[in-house]
Design a protein around this motif. Structure first.
Motif, PDB file in Angstrom:
ATOM      1  N   LEU A  76      -2.801  -4.546  -5.610  1.00  0.00           N
ATOM      2  CA  LEU A  76      -1.622  -4.143  -4.858  1.00  0.00           C
ATOM      3  C   LEU A  76      -0.348  -4.788  -5.402  1.00  0.00           C
ATOM      4  O   LEU A  76       0.704  -4.159  -5.441  1.00  0.00           O
ATOM      5  CB  LEU A  76      -1.778  -4.526  -3.381  1.00  0.00           C
ATOM      6  CG  LEU A  76      -2.662  -3.651  -2.499  1.00  0.00           C
ATOM      7  CD1 LEU A  76      -2.692  -4.210  -1.073  1.00  0.00           C
ATOM      8  CD2 LEU A  76      -2.180  -2.213  -2.489  1.00  0.00           C
ATOM      9  N   SER A 110       0.831  -1.209   0.000  1.00  0.00           N
ATOM     10  CA  SER A 110       0.000   0.000   0.000  1.00  0.00           C
ATOM     11  C   SER A 110       0.862   1.254   0.000  1.00  0.00           C
ATOM     12  O   SER A 110       0.555   2.240  -0.687  1.00  0.00           O
ATOM     13  CB  SER A 110      -0.928   0.001   1.219  1.00  0.00           C
ATOM     14  OG  SER A 110      -1.864  -1.050   1.151  1.00  0.00           O
ATOM     15  N   ARG A 123       4.516  -4.732  -8.811  1.00  0.00           N
ATOM     16  CA  ARG A 123       5.350  -4.204  -7.735  1.00  0.00           C
ATOM     17  C   ARG A 123       5.717  -5.252  -6.691  1.00  0.00           C
ATOM     18  O   ARG A 123       6.213  -4.919  -5.618  1.00  0.00           O
ATOM     19  CB  ARG A 123       4.674  -3.004  -7.065  1.00  0.00           C
ATOM     20  CG  ARG A 123       3.367  -3.272  -6.347  1.00  0.00           C
ATOM     21  CD  ARG A 123       2.858  -2.046  -5.596  1.00  0.00           C
ATOM     22  NE  ARG A 123       2.489  -0.988  -6.509  1.00  0.00           N
ATOM     23  CZ  ARG A 123       1.233  -0.796  -6.969  1.00  0.00           C
ATOM     24  NH1 ARG A 123       0.260  -1.613  -6.589  1.00  0.00           N
ATOM     25  NH2 ARG A 123       0.966   0.176  -7.798  1.00  0.00           N
ATOM     26  N   ARG A 148       2.384   1.599  -3.494  1.00  0.00           N
ATOM     27  CA  ARG A 148       1.336   2.087  -4.404  1.00  0.00           C
ATOM     28  C   ARG A 148       1.118   3.584  -4.223  1.00  0.00           C
ATOM     29  O   ARG A 148       1.061   4.344  -5.197  1.00  0.00           O
ATOM     30  CB  ARG A 148       0.030   1.342  -4.127  1.00  0.00           C
ATOM     31  CG  ARG A 148      -1.167   1.827  -4.962  1.00  0.00           C
ATOM     32  CD  ARG A 148      -2.464   1.474  -4.279  1.00  0.00           C
ATOM     33  NE  ARG A 148      -2.570   2.101  -2.962  1.00  0.00           N
ATOM     34  CZ  ARG A 148      -3.377   1.671  -1.993  1.00  0.00           C
ATOM     35  NH1 ARG A 148      -4.145   0.606  -2.202  1.00  0.00           N
ATOM     36  NH2 ARG A 148      -3.414   2.292  -0.826  1.00  0.00           N
TER      37      ARG A 148
END
Length: 234
Positions: free
Chosen positions: A105, A78, A109, A81
């Motif tokens: 999410l 999070s 990544r 992001r």
């Protein structure tokens, strides 16, 4: 990362209050919707401070040792992001986390490696910008990662280790006892929001959260024994 203080952490709560509020709401829903498959390991202070540090540091490479069912993983992702940059490399001997982390999410990544870290040390990026450790809490593993993992990443890397202060002192023959002794030998300071070790810190952060309307718990817990520090420069 400069040495953390109560004042610097409080300032991060203020700086990122709106974003943190949104993530807390999302994580609360995530935990509620996945109550049968997700167990929250970090308490609110640990999760929030980790998120806030990652927001402020804006690391390109984060390494997570120990995912369990994905609670810390989703907090870390999070932050990446919300930063709009960064990649998380996670390692665990079990892969429960894979089915729990939402695609929105993880996509683009996140890289997960299943297996014993001791067999996968070559996959730990040397350019690691933040190191998060919440795995085997025995003294033997702590000695191993001090001798084998810490030298792989860059000196000065911001690092956090979970399950250190369940009381005012680490449990004997535990990961925490080994790490705290090593930090003392290296003259490295650490920060902790542990209720048992640093009740004044926790009490003040509770006041800050109340002022920011962040008091409602994401999860109920009074165990927050994580420590935060920078690896020695040499």
């Amino acid at each position: 990362m400069s040495t953390l203080t109560l004042e610097s952490i409080s300032a991060l709560y203020v700086k990122y209050a709106d974003d943190l509020r949104a993530v807390r709401d999302a994580q609360r829903k995530f935990l509620r919707d996945n109550k049968d498959t997700v167990k929250a390991q970090l308490d609110d202070y640990e999760a929030e401070i980790t998120y806030l540090l990652l927001r402020d540091l804006a690391p390109e490479v984060v390494v997570e040792i120990g995912t369990f069912r994905g609670w810390s993983t989703t907090w870390i992702l999070s932050a990446l992001r919300d930063n709009g940059t960064g990649h998380l490399y996670s390692f665990d001997i079990v892969d429960n986390v894979v089915k729990n982390v939402p695609a929105e999410l993880s996509e683009g990544r996140w890289t997960f490696t299943k297996g014993d870290l001791r067999d996968n040390i070559a996959k730990v990026p040397a350019e690691t910008d933040y190191l998060f450790i919440d795995a085997d809490h025995g003294a033997r593993f702590a000695r191993w990662y001090i001798e084998n993992l810490f030298p792989v990443v860059r000196p000065g890397t911001p690092t956090s280790v979970h399950d250190v202060f369940h009381g005012r002192r680490p449990k004997p023959l535990s990961e925490g006892s080994v790490v705290i002794k090593w930090l003392a030998e290296q003259n490295v300071e650490f920060f902790t929001p542990s209720v048992a070790k640093a009740p004044d810190v926790t009490a003040r952060l509770a006041e800050v959260k109340k002022e920011l309307n962040l008091s409602e718990p994401v999860r109920e817990s009074r165990h927050n024994p994580m420590i935060y520090f920078n690896l020695p420069q040499s």
